[in-house]
Design a protein around this motif. Sequence first.
Motif, PDB file in Angstrom:
ATOM      1  N   ARG A  57     125.992  65.321  28.991  1.00 45.80           N
ATOM      2  CA  ARG A  57     125.990  66.641  28.135  1.00 45.80           C
ATOM      3  C   ARG A  57     127.467  67.046  28.323  1.00 45.80           C
ATOM      4  O   ARG A  57     128.307  66.213  28.649  1.00 45.80           O
ATOM      5  CB  ARG A  57     125.259  67.446  29.068  1.00 45.80           C
ATOM      6  N   MET A  58     127.797  68.340  28.079  1.00 45.52           N
ATOM      7  CA  MET A  58     129.080  68.812  28.080  1.00 45.52           C
ATOM      8  C   MET A  58     129.578  68.465  29.349  1.00 45.52           C
ATOM      9  O   MET A  58     129.074  68.775  30.401  1.00 45.52           O
ATOM     10  CB  MET A  58     129.098  70.308  27.662  1.00 45.52           C
ATOM     11  N   GLY A  59     130.908  68.224  29.393  1.00 48.82           N
ATOM     12  CA  GLY A  59     131.569  67.885  30.601  1.00 48.82           C
ATOM     13  C   GLY A  59     132.093  66.417  30.293  1.00 48.82           C
ATOM     14  O   GLY A  59     131.532  65.655  30.930  1.00 48.82           O
ATOM     15  N   LEU A  60     133.444  66.280  29.973  1.00 45.64           N
ATOM     16  CA  LEU A  60     134.071  64.912  29.843  1.00 45.64           C
ATOM     17  C   LEU A  60     133.642  63.917  31.238  1.00 45.64           C
ATOM     18  O   LEU A  60     133.164  62.784  30.818  1.00 45.64           O
ATOM     19  CB  LEU A  60     135.400  64.896  29.334  1.00 45.64           C
ATOM     20  N   ILE A  85     131.711  54.116  25.703  1.00 47.58           N
ATOM     21  CA  ILE A  85     132.878  54.889  24.805  1.00 47.58           C
ATOM     22  C   ILE A  85     132.690  56.393  24.849  1.00 47.58           C
ATOM     23  O   ILE A  85     131.636  56.825  24.721  1.00 47.58           O
ATOM     24  CB  ILE A  85     132.554  54.604  23.200  1.00 47.58           C
ATOM     25  N   SER A  86     133.761  56.879  25.346  1.00 53.03           N
ATOM     26  CA  SER A  86     133.371  58.518  25.532  1.00 53.03           C
ATOM     27  C   SER A  86     134.773  59.043  24.676  1.00 53.03           C
ATOM     28  O   SER A  86     135.886  58.507  24.761  1.00 53.03           O
ATOM     29  CB  SER A  86     133.645  58.606  26.855  1.00 53.03           C
ATOM     30  N   SER A  87     134.318  60.176  23.929  1.00 51.56           N
ATOM     31  CA  SER A  87     135.254  60.915  23.249  1.00 51.56           C
ATOM     32  C   SER A  87     135.145  62.495  23.590  1.00 51.56           C
ATOM     33  O   SER A  87     134.306  62.852  23.757  1.00 51.56           O
ATOM     34  CB  SER A  87     135.073  60.732  21.868  1.00 51.56           C
ATOM     35  N   VAL A  88     136.479  62.878  23.864  1.00 53.61           N
ATOM     36  CA  VAL A  88     136.379  64.389  24.185  1.00 53.61           C
ATOM     37  C   VAL A  88     135.650  65.048  23.066  1.00 53.61           C
ATOM     38  O   VAL A  88     135.703  65.305  21.919  1.00 53.61           O
ATOM     39  CB  VAL A  88     138.014  64.828  24.042  1.00 53.61           C
ATOM     40  N   PHE A  89     134.635  66.071  23.759  1.00 57.11           N
ATOM     41  CA  PHE A  89     133.829  66.915  23.002  1.00 57.11           C
ATOM     42  C   PHE A  89     133.040  66.095  21.804  1.00 57.11           C
ATOM     43  O   PHE A  89     132.597  66.663  20.826  1.00 57.11           O
ATOM     44  CB  PHE A  89     134.485  68.103  22.297  1.00 57.11           C
ATOM     45  N   SER A  90     132.442  64.967  22.370  1.00 59.39           N
ATOM     46  CA  SER A  90     131.734  64.206  21.549  1.00 59.39           C
ATOM     47  C   SER A  90     130.402  64.997  21.288  1.00 59.39           C
ATOM     48  O   SER A  90     129.811  64.811  19.990  1.00 59.39           O
ATOM     49  CB  SER A  90     131.194  62.717  21.872  1.00 59.39           C
ATOM     50  N   PRO A  91     129.689  65.617  22.247  1.00 58.31           N
ATOM     51  CA  PRO A  91     128.526  66.401  21.559  1.00 58.31           C
ATOM     52  C   PRO A  91     128.716  67.445  20.439  1.00 58.31           C
ATOM     53  O   PRO A  91     127.841  67.934  19.978  1.00 58.31           O
ATOM     54  CB  PRO A  91     128.199  67.154  23.145  1.00 58.31           C
ATOM     55  N   ILE A 115      99.808  59.602  32.609  1.00 55.71           N
ATOM     56  CA  ILE A 115      99.623  60.757  31.767  1.00 55.71           C
ATOM     57  C   ILE A 115     100.677  61.308  30.921  1.00 55.71           C
ATOM     58  O   ILE A 115     100.558  62.121  30.143  1.00 55.71           O
ATOM     59  CB  ILE A 115      98.955  61.747  32.430  1.00 55.71           C
ATOM     60  N   ALA A 116     101.917  60.592  31.334  1.00 59.76           N
ATOM     61  CA  ALA A 116     103.219  61.208  30.632  1.00 59.76           C
ATOM     62  C   ALA A 116     102.974  61.331  29.062  1.00 59.76           C
ATOM     63  O   ALA A 116     102.351  60.375  28.544  1.00 59.76           O
ATOM     64  CB  ALA A 116     104.413  60.132  31.111  1.00 59.76           C
ATOM     65  N   GLN A 117     103.799  62.245  28.525  1.00 57.31           N
ATOM     66  CA  GLN A 117     103.976  62.407  27.002  1.00 57.31           C
ATOM     67  C   GLN A 117     105.191  62.082  26.555  1.00 57.31           C
ATOM     68  O   GLN A 117     105.774  61.209  27.167  1.00 57.31           O
ATOM     69  CB  GLN A 117     103.809  63.950  26.819  1.00 57.31           C
ATOM     70  N   ILE A 118     105.205  62.148  25.220  1.00 55.47           N
ATOM     71  CA  ILE A 118     106.579  61.620  24.579  1.00 55.47           C
ATOM     72  C   ILE A 118     107.258  62.848  24.205  1.00 55.47           C
ATOM     73  O   ILE A 118     106.902  63.714  23.762  1.00 55.47           O
ATOM     74  CB  ILE A 118     106.345  60.971  23.092  1.00 55.47           C
ATOM     75  N   GLY A 119     108.437  62.883  24.578  1.00 56.93           N
ATOM     76  CA  GLY A 119     109.380  64.138  24.262  1.00 56.93           C
ATOM     77  C   GLY A 119     110.598  63.825  23.230  1.00 56.93           C
ATOM     78  O   GLY A 119     111.011  62.731  22.873  1.00 56.93           O
ATOM     79  N   GLY A 120     110.935  64.992  22.880  1.00 54.80           N
ATOM     80  CA  GLY A 120     112.285  65.083  22.017  1.00 54.80           C
ATOM     81  C   GLY A 120     112.867  66.314  22.315  1.00 54.80           C
ATOM     82  O   GLY A 120     112.492  67.292  22.865  1.00 54.80           O
ATOM     83  N   GLU A 121     114.512  66.129  22.428  1.00 51.94           N
ATOM     84  CA  GLU A 121     115.164  66.923  22.887  1.00 51.94           C
ATOM     85  C   GLU A 121     116.478  67.274  21.885  1.00 51.94           C
ATOM     86  O   GLU A 121     116.959  66.446  21.277  1.00 51.94           O
ATOM     87  CB  GLU A 121     115.695  66.638  24.196  1.00 51.94           C
ATOM     88  N   VAL A 122     116.821  68.527  21.919  1.00 53.61           N
ATOM     89  CA  VAL A 122     118.096  68.914  20.958  1.00 53.61           C
ATOM     90  C   VAL A 122     119.000  69.496  22.168  1.00 53.61           C
ATOM     91  O   VAL A 122     118.497  70.605  22.730  1.00 53.61           O
ATOM     92  CB  VAL A 122     117.748  69.962  19.791  1.00 53.61           C
ATOM     93  N   ASP A 123     120.151  69.106  22.083  1.00 53.31           N
ATOM     94  CA  ASP A 123     121.078  69.852  23.111  1.00 53.31           C
ATOM     95  C   ASP A 123     122.652  69.785  22.469  1.00 53.31           C
ATOM     96  O   ASP A 123     123.218  68.689  22.679  1.00 53.31           O
ATOM     97  CB  ASP A 123     121.117  69.107  24.512  1.00 53.31           C
ATOM     98  N   ARG A 124     122.987  70.993  21.864  1.00 53.13           N
ATOM     99  CA  ARG A 124     124.274  70.711  21.483  1.00 53.13           C
ATOM    100  C   ARG A 124     124.698  72.239  20.748  1.00 53.13           C
ATOM    101  O   ARG A 124     124.081  73.222  21.051  1.00 53.13           O
ATOM    102  CB  ARG A 124     124.342  69.863  19.798  1.00 53.13           C
ATOM    103  N   ILE A 125     125.672  72.356  20.534  1.00 55.81           N
ATOM    104  CA  ILE A 125     126.472  73.527  20.047  1.00 55.81           C
ATOM    105  C   ILE A 125     126.076  73.989  18.720  1.00 55.81           C
ATOM    106  O   ILE A 125     126.517  73.392  17.603  1.00 55.81           O
ATOM    107  CB  ILE A 125     128.081  73.634  20.227  1.00 55.81           C
ATOM    108  N   SER A 163     128.709  58.053  24.631  1.00 58.12           N
ATOM    109  CA  SER A 163     128.534  58.989  25.966  1.00 58.12           C
ATOM    110  C   SER A 163     127.744  60.553  25.334  1.00 58.12           C
ATOM    111  O   SER A 163     127.155  61.087  25.786  1.00 58.12           O
ATOM    112  CB  SER A 163     130.090  59.842  26.298  1.00 58.12           C
ATOM    113  N   HIS A 164     127.727  60.441  24.032  1.00 52.72           N
ATOM    114  CA  HIS A 164     126.914  61.586  23.435  1.00 52.72           C
ATOM    115  C   HIS A 164     125.602  61.253  23.197  1.00 52.72           C
ATOM    116  O   HIS A 164     124.941  62.549  23.374  1.00 52.72           O
ATOM    117  CB  HIS A 164     127.645  62.068  21.741  1.00 52.72           C
TER     118      HIS A 164
END
Length: 517
Positions: free
Chosen positions: A185-188, A149-155, A441-451, A180-181
């Motif tokens: 990332r941005m870019g439909l 499911i993708s929606s325009v500008f869903s991020p 040895i990998a770690q756990i990550g968290g990310e924020v990527d939005r407007i 999709s969100h």
Amino acid sequence: MRIGIDVGGTNTDAVLLDSATVLAESKATTSADVTSGIVDAIGDLQRQHPFEPSRVRAVMIGTTHFINAIVEANRLCSTAVIRLGLPATAAIPPLVEWPERLVTAMNGTAYLCHGGHEFDGSLIAPLDRAELDAVTRQLADNGVRSVAISSVFSPVNAELEHEVASLVADRVPGVHVSMSHEIGRMGLLERENATIINASLRELADHVCTGLASTLAEEGFHAPLYLSQNDGTLMDVDFARKYPVATFASGPTNSMRGAAFLSGIDTCAVVDVGGTSSDVGILQSGFPREATSEVDVGGVRTNFRMPDVLSIGIGGGSRARRENGHVTVGPDSVGYRIREEALVFGGQTTTATDLAVAGGMATVGDPDAVRHVDEATVREGLALMADEVAGLVDRMRTSPAPLPVVLVGGGSIILPDELGDAPKVLRPDHYSVANAIGAAIAQIGGEVDRIFAVDQGRRDAVLDEAKQEAADSAVAAGAEPGTVEIVEVEEFPIAYLPGNATRIRVKAVGDLSLQDD
């Protein structure tokens, strides 16, 4: 203790770690079913350093299962995509410019529906219930097993994707849903493509994750299982079932993270040499530099997180020959057959490894088997490989300043201790299994990527909010709270959006929360 495993196309590498100490390492041939190769590798660790499976606190695996399925257009499930964007976006429908073999392999179908948002978060059009009812009936009638499911500008606003996902799940029992969100990332188009790929792999992800967990349980392991992600962090099995695309670049990423751990250098170029190719990437603060442009996966443009890596067809199994007075090495390779075909192993094919042994750079196999190789061929072949890889390192630099180079991978014996103008070239201990160490040895990550709307005078407050959100996300994913740190912050002011809109990306990482090793 923990076990790190990296499943490659040729070898399955494994290491047993106690904190930062490597207790045992193994390199086994990757099996067709993958799991038996993992069992062989773990058995080899057990023979080298006997241990009780109950003492292992976690098992981390990097696998090529999913990227191979896309490259081979194999083992994909019946997939449909629903795009919310009408009356806009109709000019370029979903699956445009996809390779026909991929569309056929997933029996891909596409539906354009009303919905989506403008760049400022306002609606393009409300959802059309009758339209969606008709689509869900077709999904059920056609036996679709996974939906993207993708929606325009869903991020910017993901509300409609959530709403349609809930509707599809209710109307088509048992179907997998990818939004999709959560993927790109941005870019439909690129975000939509990444979501379709993820959806097509959901059944395979279920099968692989179940198989890996069952195999470890049968071997007496009850520790949690984690899979490596593209960005050098870990995800648990349940997350991997939902987001298999997050594993696509785990191989080179694990090698780079392992290189940082083994060398003690967190900003450098890493050259990972396998049997067929060499991958070059850049480490920044101990993590792979991510690609900033679209990423091609199996002929499809996507925009999910992937490391910035360049590859060249030179590896330990690359064929070396003299043609028209010139020496060539690769891009064709004997690959996993190197122990049958290379001269030093009793074969009849001159490979890059043979040149390294003949040139006195490595001691593997039978050195007497390459004494007949022409000295000029050896010299020219070794110089060619060094020059090609050094040129790749130069292409990856973003400033004139030379970078130290760390060589890893079993095939790195074909490269010299000096490369171009690199101030330092390191080949650390355990270099041949750096990929498995990177997984362990990998770690756990968290990310924020939005407007975000950044009002005047509130920039610092907004950044703090984003950082806290990223840190909370890492803790929720399994990171030890006291170890979480912010490793990356990026701001992209968006001139065409109102309200001082700024795209903010923050990445946080922390150590995996486990009982004492």
